[in-house]
Scaffold this motif. Sequence first.
Motif, PDB file in Angstrom:
ATOM      1  N   MET A 207       0.857  -1.176   0.000  1.00  0.00           N
ATOM      2  CA  MET A 207       0.000   0.000   0.000  1.00  0.00           C
ATOM      3  C   MET A 207       0.900   1.236   0.000  1.00  0.00           C
ATOM      4  SD  MET A 207      -2.959   1.081   2.740  1.00  0.00           S
ATOM      5  CE  MET A 207      -3.645  -0.531   2.821  1.00  0.00           C
ATOM      6  N   ASN A 208       0.647   2.111  -0.966  1.00  0.00           N
ATOM      7  CA  ASN A 208       1.512   3.291  -1.047  1.00  0.00           C
ATOM      8  C   ASN A 208       1.101   4.351  -0.024  1.00  0.00           C
ATOM      9  OD1 ASN A 208      -0.794   4.186  -2.193  1.00  0.00           O
ATOM     10  ND2 ASN A 208       0.054   4.559  -4.225  1.00  0.00           N
ATOM     11  N   ARG A 209       1.965   5.311   0.152  1.00  0.00           N
ATOM     12  CA  ARG A 209       1.808   6.296   1.233  1.00  0.00           C
ATOM     13  C   ARG A 209       0.554   7.154   1.056  1.00  0.00           C
ATOM     14  NH1 ARG A 209       3.986  11.533   2.745  1.00  0.00           N
ATOM     15  NH2 ARG A 209       4.437  11.497   4.971  1.00  0.00           N
ATOM     16  N   SER A 210       0.230   7.594  -0.143  1.00  0.00           N
ATOM     17  CA  SER A 210      -0.925   8.467  -0.358  1.00  0.00           C
ATOM     18  C   SER A 210      -2.237   7.754  -0.026  1.00  0.00           C
ATOM     19  CB  SER A 210      -0.951   8.984  -1.793  1.00  0.00           C
ATOM     20  OG  SER A 210      -1.074   7.912  -2.700  1.00  0.00           O
TER      21      SER A 210
ATOM     22  N   ALA B  57      -4.898   8.838   2.932  1.00  0.00           N
ATOM     23  CA  ALA B  57      -6.320   9.006   2.624  1.00  0.00           C
ATOM     24  C   ALA B  57      -7.184   8.189   3.585  1.00  0.00           C
ATOM     25  CB  ALA B  57      -6.597   8.612   1.184  1.00  0.00           C
ATOM     26  N   ILE B  58      -6.784   6.978   3.887  1.00  0.00           N
ATOM     27  CA  ILE B  58      -7.549   6.118   4.800  1.00  0.00           C
ATOM     28  C   ILE B  58      -7.535   6.704   6.215  1.00  0.00           C
ATOM     29  CG2 ILE B  58      -7.582   3.858   5.915  1.00  0.00           C
ATOM     30  CD1 ILE B  58      -6.643   2.701   3.211  1.00  0.00           C
ATOM     31  N   ILE B  59      -6.373   7.147   6.667  1.00  0.00           N
ATOM     32  CA  ILE B  59      -6.271   7.734   8.012  1.00  0.00           C
ATOM     33  C   ILE B  59      -7.093   9.022   8.096  1.00  0.00           C
ATOM     34  CG2 ILE B  59      -4.680   8.823   9.628  1.00  0.00           C
ATOM     35  CD1 ILE B  59      -2.575   6.780   8.729  1.00  0.00           C
ATOM     36  N   THR B  60      -7.032   9.862   7.081  1.00  0.00           N
ATOM     37  CA  THR B  60      -7.800  11.096   7.056  1.00  0.00           C
ATOM     38  C   THR B  60      -9.302  10.808   7.070  1.00  0.00           C
ATOM     39  OG1 THR B  60      -6.033  12.143   5.793  1.00  0.00           O
ATOM     40  CG2 THR B  60      -8.155  13.267   5.829  1.00  0.00           C
ATOM     41  N   GLY B  61      -9.716   9.831   6.300  1.00  0.00           N
ATOM     42  CA  GLY B  61     -11.131   9.441   6.280  1.00  0.00           C
ATOM     43  C   GLY B  61     -11.591   8.911   7.630  1.00  0.00           C
TER      44      GLY B  61
ATOM     45  N   VAL C  43     -14.546  10.503  10.036  1.00  0.00           N
ATOM     46  CA  VAL C  43     -15.700   9.740  10.529  1.00  0.00           C
ATOM     47  C   VAL C  43     -15.777   9.816  12.051  1.00  0.00           C
ATOM     48  CG1 VAL C  43     -16.660   7.409  10.736  1.00  0.00           C
ATOM     49  CG2 VAL C  43     -15.815   8.215   8.537  1.00  0.00           C
ATOM     50  N   ILE C  44     -14.645   9.717  12.732  1.00  0.00           N
ATOM     51  CA  ILE C  44     -14.623   9.807  14.203  1.00  0.00           C
ATOM     52  C   ILE C  44     -15.105  11.183  14.658  1.00  0.00           C
ATOM     53  CG2 ILE C  44     -13.081   9.878  16.197  1.00  0.00           C
ATOM     54  CD1 ILE C  44     -11.440   7.664  14.784  1.00  0.00           C
ATOM     55  N   LEU C  45     -14.642  12.239  14.009  1.00  0.00           N
ATOM     56  CA  LEU C  45     -15.095  13.588  14.359  1.00  0.00           C
ATOM     57  C   LEU C  45     -16.591  13.767  14.104  1.00  0.00           C
ATOM     58  CD1 LEU C  45     -12.150  15.813  13.086  1.00  0.00           C
ATOM     59  CD2 LEU C  45     -12.803  15.356  15.449  1.00  0.00           C
ATOM     60  N   ALA C  46     -17.093  13.219  13.020  1.00  0.00           N
ATOM     61  CA  ALA C  46     -18.516  13.335  12.708  1.00  0.00           C
ATOM     62  C   ALA C  46     -19.364  12.613  13.756  1.00  0.00           C
ATOM     63  CB  ALA C  46     -18.807  12.764  11.321  1.00  0.00           C
TER      64      ALA C  46
END
Length: 61
Positions: free
Chosen positions: A1-4, A8-12, A16-19
């Motif tokens: 799995m590449n870095r970008s 993206a997965i961590i940001t998503g 979701v946690i903030l929402a």
Amino acid sequence: MNRSKLVAIITGAISVILAIAYLILVQLLDYRDMKPAPISQFEQAPEIICQFWQIDKTVKL
């Protein structure tokens, strides 16, 4: 799995946690027992306004 893709997965996941946290907070605030302000607080406002603007108290606001 590449870095970008990992970023993206961590940001998503953070989004979701903030929402979910926001929805829980809104629900907790919505279920509070809301009591109206005492009548005495409503009667003080015109007097304060009259003092600030130097309005004659015999005039009905």
